[in-house]
Design a protein around this motif. Structure first.
Motif, PDB file in Angstrom:
ATOM      1  N   LEU A   4       0.861  -1.176   0.000  1.00  0.00           N
ATOM      2  CA  LEU A   4       0.000   0.000   0.000  1.00  0.00           C
ATOM      3  C   LEU A   4       0.898   1.227   0.000  1.00  0.00           C
ATOM      4  CD1 LEU A   4      -2.870   1.209   0.223  1.00  0.00           C
ATOM      5  CD2 LEU A   4      -2.536   1.197   2.708  1.00  0.00           C
ATOM      6  N   GLU A   5       0.669   2.116  -0.974  1.00  0.00           N
ATOM      7  CA  GLU A   5       1.468   3.336  -1.082  1.00  0.00           C
ATOM      8  C   GLU A   5       0.613   4.513  -0.609  1.00  0.00           C
ATOM      9  OE1 GLU A   5       3.949   5.177  -4.706  1.00  0.00           O
ATOM     10  OE2 GLU A   5       1.779   5.292  -4.994  1.00  0.00           O
ATOM     11  N   ILE A   6       1.088   5.185   0.462  1.00  0.00           N
ATOM     12  CA  ILE A   6       0.456   6.412   0.942  1.00  0.00           C
ATOM     13  C   ILE A   6       1.515   7.486   0.802  1.00  0.00           C
ATOM     14  CG2 ILE A   6      -0.618   7.600   2.892  1.00  0.00           C
ATOM     15  CD1 ILE A   6      -1.223   4.795   4.079  1.00  0.00           C
ATOM     16  N   GLY A  71      -4.632   6.014  -0.310  1.00  0.00           N
ATOM     17  CA  GLY A  71      -3.474   5.591  -1.093  1.00  0.00           C
ATOM     18  C   GLY A  71      -3.827   4.667  -2.254  1.00  0.00           C
ATOM     19  N   ASN A  72      -2.801   4.030  -2.784  1.00  0.00           N
ATOM     20  CA  ASN A  72      -2.929   3.081  -3.893  1.00  0.00           C
ATOM     21  C   ASN A  72      -2.274   1.771  -3.495  1.00  0.00           C
ATOM     22  OD1 ASN A  72      -4.021   4.650  -6.215  1.00  0.00           O
ATOM     23  ND2 ASN A  72      -2.196   5.895  -5.847  1.00  0.00           N
ATOM     24  N   TYR A  73      -2.894   0.656  -3.902  1.00  0.00           N
ATOM     25  CA  TYR A  73      -2.216  -0.622  -3.721  1.00  0.00           C
ATOM     26  C   TYR A  73      -1.405  -0.858  -4.980  1.00  0.00           C
ATOM     27  CZ  TYR A  73      -1.045  -5.030  -1.682  1.00  0.00           C
ATOM     28  OH  TYR A  73      -0.336  -6.046  -1.117  1.00  0.00           O
ATOM     29  N   GLU A  74      -0.111  -1.130  -4.799  1.00  0.00           N
ATOM     30  CA  GLU A  74       0.784  -1.365  -5.933  1.00  0.00           C
ATOM     31  C   GLU A  74       1.078  -2.851  -6.060  1.00  0.00           C
ATOM     32  OE1 GLU A  74       4.491   0.730  -5.910  1.00  0.00           O
ATOM     33  OE2 GLU A  74       3.534   2.653  -6.297  1.00  0.00           O
ATOM     34  N   TYR A  75       0.795  -3.371  -7.248  1.00  0.00           N
ATOM     35  CA  TYR A  75       1.172  -4.739  -7.582  1.00  0.00           C
ATOM     36  C   TYR A  75       2.391  -4.632  -8.482  1.00  0.00           C
ATOM     37  CZ  TYR A  75      -3.465  -5.892  -5.872  1.00  0.00           C
ATOM     38  OH  TYR A  75      -4.586  -6.027  -5.082  1.00  0.00           O
ATOM     39  N   ASN A  76       3.497  -5.260  -8.072  1.00  0.00           N
ATOM     40  CA  ASN A  76       4.755  -5.154  -8.813  1.00  0.00           C
ATOM     41  C   ASN A  76       5.235  -6.512  -9.274  1.00  0.00           C
ATOM     42  OD1 ASN A  76       5.448  -2.232  -8.446  1.00  0.00           O
ATOM     43  ND2 ASN A  76       5.259  -2.821  -6.309  1.00  0.00           N
ATOM     44  N   GLU A 148       8.206  14.115  -2.976  1.00  0.00           N
ATOM     45  CA  GLU A 148       7.248  13.118  -2.491  1.00  0.00           C
ATOM     46  C   GLU A 148       7.700  12.606  -1.127  1.00  0.00           C
ATOM     47  OE1 GLU A 148       6.107  11.043  -6.789  1.00  0.00           O
ATOM     48  OE2 GLU A 148       7.208   9.892  -5.309  1.00  0.00           O
ATOM     49  N   LEU A 149       6.740  12.322  -0.281  1.00  0.00           N
ATOM     50  CA  LEU A 149       7.014  11.678   0.998  1.00  0.00           C
ATOM     51  C   LEU A 149       6.072  10.488   1.118  1.00  0.00           C
ATOM     52  CD1 LEU A 149       8.599  11.753   3.705  1.00  0.00           C
ATOM     53  CD2 LEU A 149       6.633  12.988   4.660  1.00  0.00           C
ATOM     54  N   GLU A 150       6.648   9.284   1.133  1.00  0.00           N
ATOM     55  CA  GLU A 150       5.859   8.064   1.295  1.00  0.00           C
ATOM     56  C   GLU A 150       5.858   7.702   2.775  1.00  0.00           C
ATOM     57  OE1 GLU A 150       5.804   3.509  -0.381  1.00  0.00           O
ATOM     58  OE2 GLU A 150       6.532   5.084  -1.728  1.00  0.00           O
ATOM     59  N   VAL A 151       4.652   7.489   3.311  1.00  0.00           N
ATOM     60  CA  VAL A 151       4.482   7.279   4.748  1.00  0.00           C
ATOM     61  C   VAL A 151       3.655   6.015   5.008  1.00  0.00           C
ATOM     62  CG1 VAL A 151       4.650   9.762   5.223  1.00  0.00           C
ATOM     63  CG2 VAL A 151       2.400   8.729   4.846  1.00  0.00           C
TER      64      VAL A 151
END
Length: 189
Positions: A4-6, A71-76, A148-151
């Motif tokens: 999960l990207e916030i 946020g967004n859920y990232e599938y990599n 950007e700040l990812e938290v």
């Protein structure tokens, strides 16, 4: 790795960028290029998702971003550079969670292709408040600057981001996602 990207972000003026760039000059610059993928009807975008291939100097990854309440859920999916080059030239998604999700949305995957790209020169460092990225982005003949700040905690992250901006005398400027900025740039007459 799926996660999960916030994140909080702001566009920067060139002057603000250069000051921060000096502050973080001890952090090496990593160059990455995003290749954005959709079909001519923009069906992935209409589902509020985004699909991209990101290449680095010696590796690459396929990423699907799916919006969540926060946020967004990232599938990599990790790729070799060779696999990425083949995919960029001819999008045939490998068997993966990403392909399954897209198939479940009934998007015709035979029509998807790369429609735009953006190259970022990034300084990235982990601070007490989160993962900070200082970006210089280039697409077509345009350059923009972004912080950007990812938290992990949305509420505390917002407070920490605002405090960081105040500390560095940065005026908040709303930043659409990179994919949205490229799309807007390419589709403005």
């Amino acid at each position: 790795m799926n996660h999960l990207e916030i994140e909080y972000k702001t566009l920067l003026s060139k002057d603000e960028f250069e000051k921060l760039d000096q502050t973080f000059k001890h952090i090496p610059i990593v160059t990455q290029t995003n290749y954005y993928i959709d079909n001519p009807n923009q069906d992935i975008k209409r589902q509020k998702m985004s699909l991209r291939i990101r290449t680095y100097d010696s590796s690459a990854e396929l990423t699907l971003k799916v919006p969540q309440k926060v946020g967004n859920y990232e599938y990599n999916l990790p790729l070799s550079l060779e696999e990425a080059d083949h995919l960029i030239a001819d999008i045939k998604l490998p068997k993966s969670k990403i392909k399954n999700i897209l198939e479940n949305t009934k998007i015709d995957l035979s029509t998807i292709k790369v429609w735009g790209s953006l190259t970022t020169k990034r300084r990235e460092t982990r601070l007490e408040i989160g993962l900070l990225a200082l970006d210089q982005n280039s697409y077509e003949d345009k350059t923009d600057y972004e912080l950007e700040l990812e938290v992990t905690d949305a509420k505390q992250g917002k407070l920490d981001f605002e405090a960081f901006l105040k500390q560095h005398q940065i005026q908040f400027k709303y930043a659409k996602s990179k994919v949205a900025r490229v799309y807007q740039f390419l589709h403005t007459d």
